[in-house]
Enzyme design. Structure first.
Site, PDB file in Angstrom:
ATOM      1  N   CYS A 132      90.338 162.059  80.205  1.00  0.00           N
ATOM      2  CA  CYS A 132      90.729 163.830  80.294  1.00  0.00           C
ATOM      3  C   CYS A 132      92.074 163.843  80.472  1.00  0.00           C
ATOM      4  O   CYS A 132      92.436 164.644  81.579  1.00  0.00           O
ATOM      5  CB  CYS A 132      89.982 164.990  80.214  1.00  0.00           C
ATOM      6  SG  CYS A 132      88.725 164.302  79.910  1.00  0.00           S
ATOM      7  N   TYR A 240      96.704 161.236  90.710  1.00  0.00           N
ATOM      8  CA  TYR A 240      96.885 160.287  90.199  1.00  0.00           C
ATOM      9  C   TYR A 240      97.057 158.128  89.820  1.00  0.00           C
ATOM     10  O   TYR A 240      97.545 157.983  89.828  1.00  0.00           O
ATOM     11  CB  TYR A 240      98.616 160.495  90.721  1.00  0.00           C
ATOM     12  CG  TYR A 240      99.187 160.047  92.097  1.00  0.00           C
ATOM     13  CD1 TYR A 240      98.587 160.919  93.230  1.00  0.00           C
ATOM     14  CD2 TYR A 240     100.173 158.670  92.375  1.00  0.00           C
ATOM     15  CE1 TYR A 240      99.060 160.957  94.087  1.00  0.00           C
ATOM     16  CE2 TYR A 240      99.735 158.327  93.513  1.00  0.00           C
ATOM     17  CZ  TYR A 240      99.280 159.446  94.473  1.00  0.00           C
ATOM     18  OH  TYR A 240     100.227 159.132  95.581  1.00  0.00           O
ATOM     19  N   ARG A 276      91.941 135.840  44.076  1.00  0.00           N
ATOM     20  CA  ARG A 276      93.067 136.725  42.941  1.00  0.00           C
ATOM     21  C   ARG A 276      94.414 135.666  42.446  1.00  0.00           C
ATOM     22  O   ARG A 276      94.368 134.894  42.767  1.00  0.00           O
ATOM     23  CB  ARG A 276      93.524 137.440  43.782  1.00  0.00           C
ATOM     24  CG  ARG A 276      94.860 138.037  43.082  1.00  0.00           C
ATOM     25  CD  ARG A 276      94.546 139.302  42.247  1.00  0.00           C
ATOM     26  NE  ARG A 276      95.631 139.731  41.488  1.00  0.00           N
ATOM     27  CZ  ARG A 276      94.825 140.839  40.341  1.00  0.00           C
ATOM     28  NH1 ARG A 276      93.501 140.924  39.555  1.00  0.00           N
ATOM     29  NH2 ARG A 276      95.852 140.948  39.694  1.00  0.00           N
ATOM     30  N   GLN A 287     103.481 129.547  47.290  1.00  0.00           N
ATOM     31  CA  GLN A 287     104.456 128.931  48.516  1.00  0.00           C
ATOM     32  C   GLN A 287     104.941 130.822  49.263  1.00  0.00           C
ATOM     33  O   GLN A 287     104.222 130.380  50.750  1.00  0.00           O
ATOM     34  CB  GLN A 287     105.812 127.807  48.732  1.00  0.00           C
ATOM     35  CG  GLN A 287     105.754 127.975  50.171  1.00  0.00           C
ATOM     36  CD  GLN A 287     106.944 126.345  50.231  1.00  0.00           C
ATOM     37  OE1 GLN A 287     107.862 127.333  50.159  1.00  0.00           O
ATOM     38  NE2 GLN A 287     106.488 125.520  50.627  1.00  0.00           N
ATOM     39  N   GLY A 347      97.932 144.014  46.643  1.00  0.00           N
ATOM     40  CA  GLY A 347      98.579 144.603  45.214  1.00  0.00           C
ATOM     41  C   GLY A 347      98.399 146.318  45.393  1.00  0.00           C
ATOM     42  O   GLY A 347      97.647 146.711  46.308  1.00  0.00           O
ATOM     43  N   GLU A 371      98.031 156.132  74.420  1.00  0.00           N
ATOM     44  CA  GLU A 371      97.660 154.943  76.346  1.00  0.00           C
ATOM     45  C   GLU A 371      98.572 154.737  76.592  1.00  0.00           C
ATOM     46  O   GLU A 371      99.782 153.743  77.094  1.00  0.00           O
ATOM     47  CB  GLU A 371      96.406 154.028  76.286  1.00  0.00           C
ATOM     48  CG  GLU A 371      95.436 154.585  76.283  1.00  0.00           C
ATOM     49  CD  GLU A 371      94.267 153.481  77.016  1.00  0.00           C
ATOM     50  OE1 GLU A 371      94.173 152.905  77.659  1.00  0.00           O
ATOM     51  OE2 GLU A 371      93.411 154.370  76.270  1.00  0.00           O
TER      52      GLU A 371
HETATM   53  C1  LIG Z   1      93.704 160.117  68.363  1.00  0.00           C
HETATM   54  C2  LIG Z   1      94.311 160.223  69.820  1.00  0.00           C
HETATM   55  C3  LIG Z   1      93.909 159.788  71.146  1.00  0.00           C
HETATM   56  C4  LIG Z   1      93.667 159.947  72.176  1.00  0.00           C
HETATM   57  N1  LIG Z   1      92.396 159.899  72.911  1.00  0.00           N
HETATM   58  C5  LIG Z   1      93.205 160.513  75.118  1.00  0.00           C
HETATM   59  C6  LIG Z   1      92.197 160.436  75.240  1.00  0.00           C
HETATM   60  O1  LIG Z   1      91.285 160.239  75.844  1.00  0.00           O
HETATM   61  N2  LIG Z   1      92.468 160.696  76.526  1.00  0.00           N
HETATM   62  C7  LIG Z   1      94.064 161.190  76.899  1.00  0.00           C
HETATM   63  O2  LIG Z   1      94.127 161.728  78.292  1.00  0.00           O
HETATM   64  N3  LIG Z   1      95.192 161.838  76.174  1.00  0.00           N
HETATM   65  C8  LIG Z   1      94.807 160.877  74.803  1.00  0.00           C
HETATM   66  N4  LIG Z   1      95.613 161.147  73.797  1.00  0.00           N
HETATM   67  C9  LIG Z   1      96.925 161.660  73.942  1.00  0.00           C
HETATM   68  C10 LIG Z   1      97.998 160.285  74.281  1.00  0.00           C
HETATM   69  O3  LIG Z   1      97.700 159.565  75.383  1.00  0.00           O
HETATM   70  C11 LIG Z   1      99.526 161.051  73.572  1.00  0.00           C
HETATM   71  O4  LIG Z   1      99.144 161.547  73.202  1.00  0.00           O
HETATM   72  C12 LIG Z   1     100.243 160.143  74.276  1.00  0.00           C
HETATM   73  O5  LIG Z   1     100.876 159.628  75.604  1.00  0.00           O
HETATM   74  C13 LIG Z   1     101.926 160.491  73.903  1.00  0.00           C
HETATM   75  O6  LIG Z   1     102.227 161.802  74.575  1.00  0.00           O
HETATM   76  P1  LIG Z   1     102.762 162.950  73.345  1.00  0.00           P
HETATM   77  O7  LIG Z   1     101.453 163.024  72.222  1.00  0.00           O
HETATM   78  O8  LIG Z   1     102.967 164.418  74.252  1.00  0.00           O
HETATM   79  O9  LIG Z   1     103.688 162.730  73.042  1.00  0.00           O
HETATM   80  P2  LIG Z   1     105.370 162.725  73.722  1.00  0.00           P
HETATM   81  O10 LIG Z   1     105.338 162.360  75.507  1.00  0.00           O
HETATM   82  O11 LIG Z   1     105.941 163.954  72.851  1.00  0.00           O
HETATM   83  O12 LIG Z   1     105.954 161.525  73.086  1.00  0.00           O
HETATM   84  C14 LIG Z   1     107.085 162.503  71.898  1.00  0.00           C
HETATM   85  C15 LIG Z   1     107.969 160.460  71.604  1.00  0.00           C
HETATM   86  O13 LIG Z   1     108.941 161.546  72.845  1.00  0.00           O
HETATM   87  C16 LIG Z   1     109.106 159.934  73.175  1.00  0.00           C
HETATM   88  N5  LIG Z   1     109.238 159.748  74.434  1.00  0.00           N
HETATM   89  C17 LIG Z   1     108.497 160.799  76.129  1.00  0.00           C
HETATM   90  N6  LIG Z   1     109.349 161.228  76.659  1.00  0.00           N
HETATM   91  C18 LIG Z   1     110.519 159.842  76.334  1.00  0.00           C
HETATM   92  C19 LIG Z   1     111.006 159.343  77.358  1.00  0.00           C
HETATM   93  N7  LIG Z   1     111.055 159.601  79.173  1.00  0.00           N
HETATM   94  N8  LIG Z   1     111.593 157.914  77.170  1.00  0.00           N
HETATM   95  C20 LIG Z   1     111.844 157.391  75.918  1.00  0.00           C
HETATM   96  N9  LIG Z   1     111.112 158.555  74.930  1.00  0.00           N
HETATM   97  C21 LIG Z   1     109.891 159.110  74.850  1.00  0.00           C
HETATM   98  C22 LIG Z   1     107.264 159.204  73.102  1.00  0.00           C
HETATM   99  O14 LIG Z   1     107.812 157.648  73.399  1.00  0.00           O
HETATM  100  C23 LIG Z   1     107.619 159.843  71.294  1.00  0.00           C
HETATM  101  O15 LIG Z   1     107.641 158.841  70.941  1.00  0.00           O
HETATM  102  C24 LIG Z   1      95.197 160.519  72.495  1.00  0.00           C
HETATM  103  C25 LIG Z   1      95.592 160.089  71.447  1.00  0.00           C
HETATM  104  C26 LIG Z   1      95.557 160.365  70.299  1.00  0.00           C
HETATM  105  C27 LIG Z   1      96.421 160.467  69.019  1.00  0.00           C
END
Ligand SMILES: Cc1cc2nc3c(=O)[nH]c(=O)nc-3n(C[C@H](O)[C@H](O)[C@H](O)COP(=O)(O)OP(=O)(O)OC[C@H]3O[C@@H](n4cnc5c(N)ncnc54)[C@H](O)[C@@H]3O)c2cc1C
Length: 388
Positions: A132, A240, A276, A287, A347, A371
């Site tokens: 988390c 961290y 299919r 091909q 399809g 991740e």
């Molecule tokens: C189904 C699901 C399961 C998850 N499971 C977990 C879990 O078990 N534990 C947990 O802790 N989290 C979990 N997460 C959270 C997930 O890790 C985050 O959603 C993810 O890290 C992105 O963060 P955000 O949604 O806040 O997007 P944001 O950080 O707001 O990003 C939005 C967009 O901005 C881009 N962006 C942001 N900063 C930069 C930068 N510096 N340079 C370039 N582009 C950037 C990103 O690439 C993205 O395209 C889960 C998310 C989902 C949807």
């Protein structure tokens, strides 16, 4: 020359125990998960009976030593399990992935003897874990987290809200990151183990998702939730490091999930094009279709090389950060385009829920988000290449 070859077998050549393990997990998935996958997706619910079987199979405790009741395997075995399960259902793949590559991995590396004795036997037999870190205001910028932990008696009181937590619905053990000293910035972040049922802790809303719907994704609420100091994972202010190091490895697991998904989409496409018929022949006779299958297979093979290489480097104790980032970027893109091509090759049947590829297409999207998004991985790769 022959000595060099013997010392460096092909990356995809598996040891005998690895072949037996992978095949047994895939046979299990084919027999026990395939018949449930559509219903679990529709109801957005993992079958509790299936979870019990996953524990019995040993895939919920791959790296836990046998002395604690685990399967005593390697990280590479975890990767094989996630791949084999995701070939049938990526939702089950991520449940097992988080349990092994994040939760158990963190406990094995950072847990005190007391924590290991308390949690490893449970994680090997019945307890699901969750990891988390993310919050509403901190995703990619994970260390900007706003959850706070303040010293209280012999423990810390956690207050805050986590979002997007995989396994939130099923887990009984939660690794929660909170900041004990916001003025110190990321150096205040500390990892705590919180048990379900601890006063002040509750699981909130469950998300209604596009894909991997059977995998629960939940909000977690902490209101003055007191956790004893003995539940700290690693040192105070070193959360961290726990987060960075486990996530670096965890993303290889997501690569394995995407690899399994892409292989599953390819399997379905190969089966379908040979059956299919159009214009008086099977569509596999054209091909144009053959070349599309060949591209999909090439993509899957490249992905497997990246995923296996990253996992093998990790098990060998060698640097793997850039390789793991590449494996996550590439595998998630391959999963998306392979599933998309499978939909095309089916399809109209590719567009309906009666056939399995529509689900894989939806499931693939998450690989580019969790991740560490694709942009964050590209940042890691670029930093290493450019030395910036
Ligand atoms: C189904 C699901 C399961 C998850 N499971 C977990 C879990 O078990 N534990 C947990 O802790 N989290 C979990 N997460 C959270 C997930 O890790 C985050 O959603 C993810 O890290 C992105 O963060 P955000 O949604 O806040 O997007 P944001 O950080 O707001 O990003 C939005 C967009 O901005 C881009 N962006 C942001 N900063 C930069 C930068 N510096 N340079 C370039 N582009 C950037 C990103 O690439 C993205 O395209 C889960 C998310 C989902 C949807």
């Amino acid at each position: 020359m022959s000595q060099t070859l013997a010392a460096s077998p092909a990356l995809t050549r598996l040891a005998e125990d690895e072949v037996i393990f992978r095949d047994s997990v895939y046979e299990f998935a084919d027999r026990e998960i395939r018949p449930l996958a559509r219903e679990m997706d529709e109801h957005a619910k993992m079958s509790p009976a299936l979870i019990e079987k996953l524990f019995d199979l040993g895939v919920m405790s791959v790296e836990i030593p046998e002395s604690y009741g685990g399967a005593g395997g390697t990280f590479f075995h975890s990767v094989l399990a996630v791949e084999a399960l995701s070939r049938v259902d990526p939702s089950v793949g991520v449940l097992v992935d988080v349990q092994n590559t994040l939760v158990i991995n963190a406990v094995l590396r950072w847990g005190t003897d007391e924590i290991k004795r308390k949690y490893l036997p449970k994680l090997a037999s019945k307890t699901i874990g969750a990891y988390c870190l993310s919050e509403a205001g901190s995703g990619s910028d994970a260390f900007a987290l706003a959850t706070r932990a303040t010293e209280k008696g012999d423990g810390f009181a956690i207050t805050g809200r986590k979002l997007w937590i995989t396994n939130g619905n099923e887990a009984d053990m939660f690794i929660v990151f909170a900041n004990v000293n916001p003025e110190a910035g990321y150096r205040g972040i500390t990892a705590f183990i919180v048990d379900r049922g601890t006063p002040g802790f509750s699981v909130g809303k469950k998300e209604d998702k596009l894909g991997i719907r059977a995998s629960s994704t939940c909000e977690l609420l902490f209101e003055d939730c007191v956790v004893p100091k003995s539940q700290i994972l690693g040192d105070v202010g070193k959360g961290y490091k726990v987060a960075i190091e486990t996530l670096n490895e965890g993303r290889i697991g997501i690569g394995a999930q995407m690899l399994g998904l892409a292989q599953g989409a390819l399997d379905h496409a190969v089966g379908y094009v040979k059956e299919r018929k159009q214009f008086g022949k099977t569509i596999a006779d054209f091909q144009g279709v053959q070349f599309q299958i060949a591209r999909m297979a090439t993509d899957v093979e490249c992905t497997r090389l990246l995923v296996y290489n990253s996992a093998r480097l990790r098990d060998a104790g060698q640097p793997f950060l850039t390789e793991a980032a590449m494996c996550k970027v590439f595998s998630s893109e391959v999963a998306e385009r392979t599933a998309s091509m499978a939909v095309n090759l089916f399809g109209g049947n590719g567009f309906v829920k009666e056939y399995p590829v529509e689900k894989l297409y939806r499931d693939a999207k998450i690989g580019q988000i969790y991740e560490g998004t694709t942009n964050m991985q590209l940042g890691t790769i670029a930093k290493n290449i450019l030395g910036a």
